[in-house]
Enzyme design. Structure first.
Site, PDB file in Angstrom:
ATOM      1  N   CYS A 241       0.857  -1.204   0.000  1.00  0.00           N
ATOM      2  CA  CYS A 241       0.000   0.000   0.000  1.00  0.00           C
ATOM      3  C   CYS A 241       0.886   1.245   0.000  1.00  0.00           C
ATOM      4  O   CYS A 241       0.616   2.230  -0.701  1.00  0.00           O
ATOM      5  CB  CYS A 241      -0.877   0.053   1.248  1.00  0.00           C
ATOM      6  SG  CYS A 241      -1.944  -1.356   1.469  1.00  0.00           S
ATOM      7  N   ARG A 246       3.358   6.262  -2.004  1.00  0.00           N
ATOM      8  CA  ARG A 246       4.615   6.996  -2.227  1.00  0.00           C
ATOM      9  C   ARG A 246       4.764   7.428  -3.682  1.00  0.00           C
ATOM     10  O   ARG A 246       5.375   8.460  -3.970  1.00  0.00           O
ATOM     11  CB  ARG A 246       5.797   6.109  -1.803  1.00  0.00           C
ATOM     12  CG  ARG A 246       5.877   5.944  -0.305  1.00  0.00           C
ATOM     13  CD  ARG A 246       6.782   4.811   0.105  1.00  0.00           C
ATOM     14  NE  ARG A 246       6.809   4.687   1.565  1.00  0.00           N
ATOM     15  CZ  ARG A 246       7.344   3.673   2.222  1.00  0.00           C
ATOM     16  NH1 ARG A 246       7.912   2.670   1.555  1.00  0.00           N
ATOM     17  NH2 ARG A 246       7.322   3.644   3.533  1.00  0.00           N
ATOM     18  N   GLU A 366       5.541   8.207   5.334  1.00  0.00           N
ATOM     19  CA  GLU A 366       5.701   7.312   4.175  1.00  0.00           C
ATOM     20  C   GLU A 366       7.162   6.978   3.941  1.00  0.00           C
ATOM     21  O   GLU A 366       7.631   6.949   2.802  1.00  0.00           O
ATOM     22  CB  GLU A 366       5.120   7.966   2.925  1.00  0.00           C
ATOM     23  CG  GLU A 366       3.637   8.233   3.025  1.00  0.00           C
ATOM     24  CD  GLU A 366       2.797   7.038   2.606  1.00  0.00           C
ATOM     25  OE1 GLU A 366       3.371   6.011   2.190  1.00  0.00           O
ATOM     26  OE2 GLU A 366       1.573   7.141   2.725  1.00  0.00           O
ATOM     27  N   GLY A 367       7.894   6.732   5.030  1.00  0.00           N
ATOM     28  CA  GLY A 367       9.322   6.445   4.937  1.00  0.00           C
ATOM     29  C   GLY A 367      10.089   7.742   5.015  1.00  0.00           C
ATOM     30  O   GLY A 367       9.942   8.617   4.150  1.00  0.00           O
TER      31      GLY A 367
END
Ligand code: FAD
Length: 387
Positions: A241, A246, A366-367
Site C-alpha cells: 500500500c 509513495r 511514508e518512509g
C-alpha cells in the site's frame, strides 16, 4: 505553469482533461480558503464528497465505480491536489492508496461491495493504521495484536499519527495475528464506531495543519472473521500500500514546489525595490533558475515512474528514489520561494511557507528521507543497513 521540458506535450487527451479538472478544482474550491484552514487546523470537510464525485480517490483502479485511469493521470491528479495543499493530497492518498487499494487488492467480494463504492464516492472516509507510538520507521516491530476466539478476533493496541482517524468511518488496522503460527501481520477492517475504538485528535501540529491527524486506540475491540483482509499476510500487505501512496507523493510534492515557485516568480516580477522589479537582480534570477531546474528534474522522475508503473516494471526502490529526491526538491524550493517573498512570505496570504511547513511532514511520513536513503543503498550494494 512551469513545464520547462514540455513533458506535458506528451499527455493524452484524457490526461489533460484530468489535469485541467483538478487544477480548476484547486483554483476555485481550495485556494480561496486553504490559508484559513491551515491557520485554524481544520480540513475542508465539504470537499470530501466533491473529490469523490470528481473521481479523485484511487483514480488508477477500476470496477466498483472507480475511474480506472492510467498511472500518469493518477500522478497528475496528485500533483494538482498538492499544489493546493499537502493536506488535500494526503486525504486523497490515504483514501485511495491506503484504504481503497488494500480492499481492492486483498479484500473479499463482500468487503469490496460494502466499502469500495462508499469510499470511492467520499460518502465514507477511511484511514490506515500502521504506525505505533514505539514503532515508526520500523513498523514490523508492531505490538498491536489480534487474537482469534469463537466469534472472530479481539484487537488490542494503539496506533498513532494516523491521517483522518478522527473523521474516519473505517480503519485498515495492521496487527499481529497471535493465534497463528509465527504471529503474521494481517489487515483488519475496523469500523470506528465499534466498542473499544477511540480516535483522539493530535493537536498543536506546526505542519500539515489542514489535515486531521489522530490516534487509534484498540481496547478489546471485537471484529468478525469477515473483517480480515483475506488476500494478504505479512508486511508485504502494508508495504505494498505504501508503495502506491509513495508514487502519489513523488508526483504530489512537485505540485507543492511548482505552486511555491509560481508565487515567487510572480512576486519577483511585481515587487519593486531600488527603482525596479527585484526579478532584474542576478541574485533573484539565480534563485528562480535553480528552482525551475530542480522542479524540472523532479518532474522527469515523476513522469518516468508513471511509465514504469504503467508497464508493470516499477520496483519499490524506484519509488524510494523518486520520493526521496522529489521531497528534497520541494523542501528546498519552498524555502527559497519563501525567501524571494521577503516579509510577505511568512504569511498565509502566499503559499510558499504553508507548503514549506507541510513538506516537513512529507519528508518524514511514508518512509523518512533516511529510510529511503538506506533502501537505495541496500539496492545498490546488496547489503542491508537495517532489517
Ligand atoms: P522514528 O522512526 O522514531 O525516526 C526518528 C528519526 O530516526 C528519523 O529521522 C528517522 O529517519 C531516523 N531513523 C529511524 N531509523 C533509522 C535507521 N535505521 N537509520 C537511520 N536513521 C533512522 N502513519 C500511519 O500508519 N498512517 C498514517 O496515516 C500516517 N499519517 C501521518 C501523518 C502525519 C502528519 C505524520 C507526521 C505522520 C504520519 N504517519 C502515519 C506516521 C509516519 O509514517 C511516521 O512518523 C514515520 O514512519 C516515522 O516514524 P517516527 O515518527 O516514529 O520516527
Amino acid at each position: 505553469m512551469l513545464d520547462y521540458l514540455e513533458l506535458e506535450s506528451d499527455l493524452t487527451g484524457e490526461e489533460k482533461l484530468v489535469r485541467d479538472e483538478a487544477r480548476r478544482f484547486v483554483e476555485e474550491q481550495v485556494k480561496p480558503d486553504i490559508g484559513d484552514h491551515f491557520e485554524q487546523g481544520t480540513f475542508p470537510m465539504d470537499l470530501i464528497p466533491k473529490m469523490g464525485e470528481l473521481g479523485f480517490y484511487a483514480p488508477n483502479l477500476d470496477g466498483y465505480g472507480l475511474p480506472g485511469l492510467g498511472e500518469r493521470a493518477y500522478g497528475l491528479l496528485m500533483q494538482e491536489l498538492e499544489a493546493g495543499d499537502s493536506g488535500l493530497r494526503s486525504m486523497a492518498s490515504v483514501q485511495g492508496s491506503l484504504v481503497i487499494y488494500p480492499i481492492h487488492a486483498f479484500g473479499s467480494e463482500a468487503q469490496k461491495d460494502e466499502w469500495l463504492p462508499a469510499l470511492g464516492s467520499g460518502e465514507a472516509v477511511g484511514c490506515f493504521g500502521l504506525t505505533e507510538p514505539q514503532h515508526g520507521s520500523n513498523p514490523s516491530g508492531m505490538e498491536t495484536t489480534a487474537e482469534k476466539d469463537a466469534d472472530g478476533y479481539v484487537l488490542n493496541g494503539s496506533k498513532t499519527w494516523i491521517t483522518n482517524s478522527p473523521i474516519a468511518d473505517v480503519a485498515v488496522v495492521w496487527a499481529r495475528d497471535v493465534s497463528a503460527d509465527g504471529s503474521p501481520v494481517r489487515g483488519f477492517l475496523v469500523e470506528t464506531d465499534r466498542d473499544g475504538v477511540t480516535t483522539n485528535k493530535i493537536e498543536d501540529k506546526l505542519s500539515m495543519r489542514a489535515s486531521v491527524t489522530g490516534e487509534i486506540g484498540l481496547d478489546d475491540v471485537r471484529v468478525p472473521e469477515e473483517n480480515v483482509l483475506p488476500g494478504v499476510e505479512g508486511m508485504k500487505g502494508p508495504l505494498s500500500c505504501l508503495t502506491q501512496a509513495r508514487f502519489g507523493i513523488a508526483w504530489g510534492v512537485v505540485g507543492a514546489a511548482r505552486d511555491a515557485f509560481e508565487d515567487a516568480l510572480q512576486y519577483a516580477k511585481d515587487r519593486d525595490q531600488f527603482g525596479g522589479p527585484i526579478a532584474r537582480f542576478q541574485l533573484q534570477q539565480g534563485k528562480l533558475a535553480e528552482m525551475a531546474t530542480q522542479i524540472t528534474n523532479a518532474q522527469l522522475q515523476a513522469h518516468r515512474l508513471a511509465e514504469l508503473k504503467q508497464r508493470g516494471d516499477l520496483r519499490h526502490q524506484h519509488v524510494s528514489m523518486a520520493k526521496r529526491h522529489n521531497v528534497r526538491v520541494a523542501r528546498d524550493v519552498t524555502r527559497t520561494a519563501r525567501e524571494v517573498l521577503g516579509g510577505n512570505g511568512i504569511t498565509t496570504d502566499y503559499s510558499p511557507m504553508r507548503h514549506m511547513e507541510n513538506i516537513e511532514t512529507v519528508y518524514t511520513y511514508e518512509g523518512t528521507d533516511d529510510i529511503h536513503t538506506l533502501v537505495i543503498g541496500a539496492d545498490l550494494t546488496g547489503i542491508e543497513a537495517f532489517e
